[in-house]
Design a protein around this motif. Structure first.
Motif, PDB file in Angstrom:
ATOM      1  N   SER A   1      72.517  56.502 -14.585  1.00 10.95           N
ATOM      2  CA  SER A   1      71.592  56.034 -15.601  1.00 10.95           C
ATOM      3  C   SER A   1      70.675  57.261 -15.725  1.00 10.95           C
ATOM      4  CB  SER A   1      70.538  54.859 -15.106  1.00 10.95           C
ATOM      5  OG  SER A   1      71.518  53.709 -14.738  1.00 10.95           O
TER       6      SER A   1
ATOM      7  N   ARG B   1      67.659  44.142 -16.145  1.00 12.08           N
ATOM      8  CA  ARG B   1      68.359  44.593 -14.836  1.00 12.08           C
ATOM      9  C   ARG B   1      69.503  43.532 -14.855  1.00 12.08           C
ATOM     10  NH1 ARG B   1      65.079  48.479 -15.602  1.00 12.08           N
ATOM     11  NH2 ARG B   1      64.736  49.635 -13.597  1.00 12.08           N
TER      12      ARG B   1
ATOM     13  N   GLY C   1      71.130  47.975 -20.255  1.00 10.92           N
ATOM     14  CA  GLY C   1      71.250  47.179 -19.070  1.00 10.92           C
ATOM     15  C   GLY C   1      71.438  48.351 -17.927  1.00 10.92           C
ATOM     16  N   VAL C   2      70.789  48.192 -16.737  1.00  7.18           N
ATOM     17  CA  VAL C   2      70.917  48.956 -15.660  1.00  7.18           C
ATOM     18  C   VAL C   2      70.999  47.981 -14.246  1.00  7.18           C
ATOM     19  CG1 VAL C   2      69.890  50.947 -16.620  1.00  7.18           C
ATOM     20  CG2 VAL C   2      68.575  49.180 -15.259  1.00  7.18           C
ATOM     21  N   ASP C   3      71.402  48.374 -13.388  1.00 15.86           N
ATOM     22  CA  ASP C   3      71.382  47.955 -11.813  1.00 15.86           C
ATOM     23  C   ASP C   3      69.988  47.783 -11.378  1.00 15.86           C
ATOM     24  OD1 ASP C   3      71.283  50.080  -9.503  1.00 15.86           O
ATOM     25  OD2 ASP C   3      71.729  50.801 -11.199  1.00 15.86           O
ATOM     26  N   ARG C   4      69.671  47.064 -10.363  1.00 17.62           N
ATOM     27  CA  ARG C   4      68.521  46.601  -9.741  1.00 17.62           C
ATOM     28  C   ARG C   4      67.716  47.846  -9.127  1.00 17.62           C
ATOM     29  NH1 ARG C   4      71.398  43.474  -5.845  1.00 17.62           N
ATOM     30  NH2 ARG C   4      70.800  41.674  -7.104  1.00 17.62           N
ATOM     31  N   TYR C   5      68.501  48.829  -8.911  1.00 19.10           N
ATOM     32  CA  TYR C   5      68.071  49.954  -8.095  1.00 19.10           C
ATOM     33  C   TYR C   5      67.499  51.269  -8.956  1.00 19.10           C
ATOM     34  CZ  TYR C   5      70.028  47.469  -4.236  1.00 19.10           C
ATOM     35  OH  TYR C   5      70.392  46.346  -3.451  1.00 19.10           O
ATOM     36  N   THR C   6      67.921  51.116 -10.386  1.00 17.77           N
ATOM     37  CA  THR C   6      67.667  52.171 -11.146  1.00 17.77           C
ATOM     38  C   THR C   6      66.143  52.241 -11.472  1.00 17.77           C
ATOM     39  OG1 THR C   6      69.679  52.320 -12.434  1.00 17.77           O
ATOM     40  CG2 THR C   6      67.871  52.960 -13.451  1.00 17.77           C
ATOM     41  N   ASN C   7      65.490  53.123 -10.909  1.00 18.36           N
ATOM     42  CA  ASN C   7      63.799  53.098 -11.180  1.00 18.36           C
ATOM     43  C   ASN C   7      63.269  54.467 -11.712  1.00 18.36           C
ATOM     44  OD1 ASN C   7      64.275  54.736  -8.767  1.00 18.36           O
ATOM     45  ND2 ASN C   7      63.375  53.676  -7.528  1.00 18.36           N
TER      46      ASN C   7
END
Length: 308
Positions: free
Chosen positions: A58, A88, A72-78
């Motif tokens: 990402s 997420r 859309g991205v995974d929950r850990y992408t910050n």
């Protein structure tokens, strides 16, 4: 009207003229690449809607100037902050398949270790499996994403990272060279070995990793291994640093006794463990730690913020 004019030219000449006009239009070339599973992925054109299931991927997409294509991205992408409002879709290894399908992505970027890849492909989605583990991998992944996203100067991102790592190394005092270092990336403990991108950065900084390449990039260690290695410097998360001395035998480690433990907060830890655009920032964090560790020893507790 235009058709009648073309007909007066004669159909042969009209077709030649039409062909010439079409030749002047920019064509969307098919995108073809081979991912880290050895699978050839073909897309009719560069993707406009992307789901990423790995934070480093990402971050790489955003660094290449295509952040707006991430739907859309995974929950850990910050990071970067621009992705705060992006939906997420669960964890990278085992994401929410229905949520991904609902986003109608042109392509899904995933780690090679993701258990969802085959299921996503079975549903007809295009998946590119990429997992950078070394500096060379990061360079290759950036170029692969550059080709996927039609970014002609993707190589500049790697050149900037590489130059910044070299600058961090040059900033270190001679006394910091040769320090024996242990880097813990997560509880277990899991460590960054010589073969990992973190290990390669340490080597460029002139440090010696106590975890050899033979154990793999990120091996799970017996805590006794670290006791025997007795590193000069320990790099660890702030949460883990609080209990280091309680681990059997660790209170006697020279790094613990001399206060040479660099404790990193959650945001800094993310920077350190993600092989992507922020590797230059990670090199600066490690260089700062080594420089402080090279100062005269003082038996103090580890300080937060990556400072011994």
């Amino acid at each position: 009207m235009a058709i009648r004019r073309l007909a007066r030219l004669g159909w042969g000449r009209a077709l030649l003229l039409a062909g010439a006009l079409l030749a002047g239009w920019p064509a969307r070339a098919e995108v073809r690449l081979t991912d880290d599973h050895g699978v050839e992925v073909r897309l009719a054109q560069p993707p406009k809607r992307i789901v990423s299931l790995l934070p480093s991927l990402s971050e790489a997409v955003c660094e290449l100037g295509r952040c707006d294509r991430l739907v859309g991205v995974d929950r850990y992408t910050n990071w970067p902050p621009a992705l705060a409002g992006v939906p997420r879709v669960g964890g990278g290894l085992d994401p929410n398949i229905e949520a991904i399908v609902a986003l109608r992505p042109d392509v899904v970027l995933a780690a090679t270790s993701s258990r969802a890849i085959e299921r996503l492909r079975a549903l007809g989605l295009k998946v590119v499996a990429l997992e950078p583990r070394t500096h060379q991998d990061v360079q290759r992944v950036l170029l692969t994403l550059g080709a996927l996203l039609e970014v002609p100067d993707a190589a500049r991102v790697w050149r900037a990272i590489d130059a910044a790592v070299s600058a961090a190394a040059q900033s270190l005092p001679p006394a910091a060279r040769g320090l024996r270092v242990y880097v813990e990336v997560s509880p277990g403990p899991y460590a960054a070995g010589e073969a990992s991108f973190i290990g390669q950065t340490l080597r460029r900084l002139g440090a010696r990793n106590v975890v050899p390449a033979s154990l793999g990039p990120f091996p799970k260690l017996n805590p006794e291994f670290v006791v025997r290695a007795d590193p000069d410097v320990i790099l660890v998360s702030s949460r883990a640093a609080e209990a280091l001395a309680q681990r059997p035998g660790w209170a006697a480690l020279r790094a613990v006794r001399q206060g040479r433990v660099c404790a990193f907060d959650a945001a800094q830890s993310d920077v350190l463990v993600r092989p992507g655009p922020r590797m230059a920032e990670a090199a600066r964090l490690m260089a700062d730690c080594l420089a402080r560790a090279a100062a005269p020893a003082r038996p103090t507790a580890a300080a937060a913020g990556g400072r011994p």
